[in-house]
Design a protein around this motif. Structure first.
Motif, PDB file in Angstrom:
ATOM      1  N   ARG A  17       0.841  -1.197   0.000  1.00  0.00           N
ATOM      2  CA  ARG A  17       0.000   0.000   0.000  1.00  0.00           C
ATOM      3  C   ARG A  17       0.875   1.246   0.000  1.00  0.00           C
ATOM      4  N   LEU A  18       0.551   2.140  -0.897  1.00  0.00           N
ATOM      5  CA  LEU A  18       1.284   3.395  -0.958  1.00  0.00           C
ATOM      6  C   LEU A  18       0.587   4.413  -0.077  1.00  0.00           C
ATOM      7  N   ARG A  19       1.349   5.119   0.685  1.00  0.00           N
ATOM      8  CA  ARG A  19       0.785   6.170   1.528  1.00  0.00           C
ATOM      9  C   ARG A  19       1.126   7.503   0.892  1.00  0.00           C
ATOM     10  N   MET A  20       0.126   8.094   0.270  1.00  0.00           N
ATOM     11  CA  MET A  20       0.327   9.383  -0.375  1.00  0.00           C
ATOM     12  C   MET A  20      -0.355  10.442   0.471  1.00  0.00           C
ATOM     13  N   ARG A  21       0.361  11.511   0.735  1.00  0.00           N
ATOM     14  CA  ARG A  21      -0.199  12.606   1.515  1.00  0.00           C
ATOM     15  C   ARG A  21      -0.317  13.831   0.632  1.00  0.00           C
ATOM     16  N   LEU A  22      -1.442  14.520   0.767  1.00  0.00           N
ATOM     17  CA  LEU A  22      -1.649  15.745   0.020  1.00  0.00           C
ATOM     18  C   LEU A  22      -0.932  16.892   0.696  1.00  0.00           C
TER      19      LEU A  22
END
Length: 71
Positions: A17-22
């Motif tokens: 799972r990729l954790r992308m933060r805005l």
């Protein structure tokens, strides 16, 4: 082939799972825009018509005539 060396198809298809933060502005800009538009809509009594400089009006009329094909 032995059964011990083969992995189920579901295990191969699973990806980490990729954790992308805005960035902070990705949420702040829409909130600010919505608030500004809501303020404009809720207080139309304070709104005034903008007056354009005479040269700009003539230019816009000329462009409108050209676009319509009646130059």
């Amino acid at each position: 082939m032995s059964a011990a060396s083969s992995r189920p198809a579901a295990a191969k298809a699973r990806r980490p799972r990729l954790r992308m933060r805005l960035p902070w502005w990705a949420l702040a800009l829409p909130v600010i825009s919505f608030t500004a538009l809501l303020t404009v809509v809720t207080s139309p009594a304070e709104a005034r018509a903008a007056s354009a400089p005479q040269g700009l009006v003539a230019l816009l009329e000329l462009l409108a005539r050209i676009v319509r094909g009646g130059a």
